[in-house]
Design an enzyme around this catalytic site. Structure first.
Site, PDB file in Angstrom:
ATOM      1  N   GLU A   6      -1.936   6.402  -0.647  1.00  0.00           N
ATOM      2  CA  GLU A   6      -3.357   6.540  -0.300  1.00  0.00           C
ATOM      3  C   GLU A   6      -3.478   7.803   0.551  1.00  0.00           C
ATOM      4  O   GLU A   6      -4.022   8.807   0.132  1.00  0.00           O
ATOM      5  CB  GLU A   6      -3.847   5.308   0.466  1.00  0.00           C
ATOM      6  CG  GLU A   6      -5.293   5.401   0.934  1.00  0.00           C
ATOM      7  CD  GLU A   6      -5.697   4.274   1.890  1.00  0.00           C
ATOM      8  OE1 GLU A   6      -6.905   4.114   2.088  1.00  0.00           O
ATOM      9  OE2 GLU A   6      -4.816   3.580   2.449  1.00  0.00           O
ATOM     10  N   ASP A  12     -11.410  -3.223  -1.600  1.00  0.00           N
ATOM     11  CA  ASP A  12     -10.646  -2.941  -0.385  1.00  0.00           C
ATOM     12  C   ASP A  12     -11.228  -3.645   0.844  1.00  0.00           C
ATOM     13  O   ASP A  12     -10.833  -4.752   1.171  1.00  0.00           O
ATOM     14  CB  ASP A  12     -10.555  -1.427  -0.173  1.00  0.00           C
ATOM     15  CG  ASP A  12      -9.385  -0.989   0.700  1.00  0.00           C
ATOM     16  OD1 ASP A  12      -8.617  -1.858   1.145  1.00  0.00           O
ATOM     17  OD2 ASP A  12      -9.232   0.221   0.932  1.00  0.00           O
ATOM     18  N   HIS A  60       0.856  -1.184   0.000  1.00  0.00           N
ATOM     19  CA  HIS A  60       0.000   0.000   0.000  1.00  0.00           C
ATOM     20  C   HIS A  60       0.894   1.237   0.000  1.00  0.00           C
ATOM     21  O   HIS A  60       1.814   1.343   0.819  1.00  0.00           O
ATOM     22  CB  HIS A  60      -0.863   0.035   1.264  1.00  0.00           C
ATOM     23  CG  HIS A  60      -1.993  -0.947   1.280  1.00  0.00           C
ATOM     24  ND1 HIS A  60      -1.845  -2.265   0.930  1.00  0.00           N
ATOM     25  CD2 HIS A  60      -3.307  -0.785   1.615  1.00  0.00           C
ATOM     26  CE1 HIS A  60      -3.026  -2.880   1.055  1.00  0.00           C
ATOM     27  NE2 HIS A  60      -3.923  -2.002   1.468  1.00  0.00           N
TER      28      HIS A  60
END
EC number: 3.5.4.2
Length: 331
Positions: free
Chosen positions: A200, A278, A197
């Site tokens: 974001e 998600d 990740h």
């Protein structure tokens, strides 16, 4: 002439950014809490749904970790994964690459084996009975230390054949990819595929770090790449995929509203973007709802929706032959 909603329903799709703990629907949470005698701070399923009004990644994570406490036995993890696979079947998701967070469970005294056996038994049944192929990706929690990550890596090695790759999730800001550089080097040596990740809540520098320090094969989220034109050009040139989660981005306020989302702009520029859900139980939509949101709020065309579905297979860890088998069905 089918409507766009009908087209989305029929399109074969892969999902590449799905946290299995984030598919825990309130009904199953309540059922498992009663079975395992785990007290919940909510009196009803409706109260849980009301509590799902987050304003940030951290406020979401607080309730996410609280909900995970109901998962104790192998059958709990089986039920969780099986419920998601039934959703996949209903939404024509033909292949899925699922994240799981072992540290969320081992920290509560649940063994690594309990977690992995429950999930993989569901995945095996899903392939056999539903025709859904899948891979498992083990995520390290970035708010914890790298040394704790090494402990989990060690725990994973006896189950190496059940886990395709490793990722990095949880609170992003203040926990850059470089914090885990040594850990991910060991993961690569062990033969794991690498994703993380980045971009974001963290800025574009987090994406560069994931690329250079962790040597990722795929970026999860990555929507802040547009802060750096050189990064966007790099992503286009290398065709490094982004697993984008539109409804999640709005729910956690990474993007103010869907009409401002950059996924289609990135697609049109040539970035290999994909659509994903998600943590669908918490964010109000599974994969098809994310596609539908792009159609409704960004006026995604039929060709763009098909391109996103094609990208989902291109960006997967399936063999080239299997990727092409699915892509031919979309074209």
């Amino acid at each position: 002439m089918p409507t766009l909603k009908e087209l989305i329903a029929k399109l074969p799709k892969a999902e590449l950014h799905l946290h299995i703990e984030g598919s825990l629907e309130p009904e199953l949470m309540f059922e498992l809490a009663q079975k395992n005698r785990i007290p919940l701070p909510y009196k009803s399923v409706e109260e849980v749904r009301k509590a799902y009004s987050f304003t940030s990644l951290q406020s979401f994570l607080d309730i996410y970790y609280a909900g995970a406490k109901v998962l104790l036995t192998e059958s709990d993890f089986f039920d969780l994964a099986w419920a998601y696979l039934l959703r996949c079947k209903a939404q024509n998701i033909c292949h899925t690459e699922i994240f799981f967070d072992p540290q969320t469970h081992t920290s509560r005294g649940v063994s690594f084996e309990t977690v992995i056996e429950g999930i993989t038994k569901a995945l095996e049944k899903g392939e056999k009975e539903l025709g859904i192929s899948s891979f498992l990706i083990m995520c390290f929690l970035r708010h914890l230390s790298e040394s704790e990550g090494f402990e989990i890596l060690k725990s994973s090695l006896p189950f190496r054949e059940k886990i395709l790759g490793v990722g990095l999730d949880s609170s992003e800001v203040g926990h850059p990819p470089s914090k885990f550089e040594r850990l991910f080097l060991e993961c690569r040596k062990a033969g794991y595929k690498i994703v993380a990740h980045a971009g974001e809540e963290g800025d574009s520098s987090y994406i560069w770090e994931a690329i250079h320090k962790l040597q990722v094969e795929r970026i999860d989220h990555g929507i802040r790449c547009e802060e750096d034109e050189n990064l966007v050009e790099w992503l286009i040139q290398k065709q490094t995929p982004l697993t984008v989660c539109p409804l999640s981005n709005v729910k956690l306020q990474a993007v103010k509203n869907l009409s401002e989302h950059n996924i289609l702009r990135l697609l049109r520029k040539g970035v290999l973007v994909t659509v994903n859900s998600d943590d669908p139980a918490y964010f109000g939509g599974y994969l098809n709802e994310n596609y539908e949101a792009l159609s409704e709020h960004l006026n995604a065309s039929k060709e763009e929706l098909k391109a996103l579905a094609i990208n989902s297979f291109k960006a997967s860890f399936l063999s080239e032959e299997k990727k092409m088998d699915w892509i031919k069905q979309i074209i």
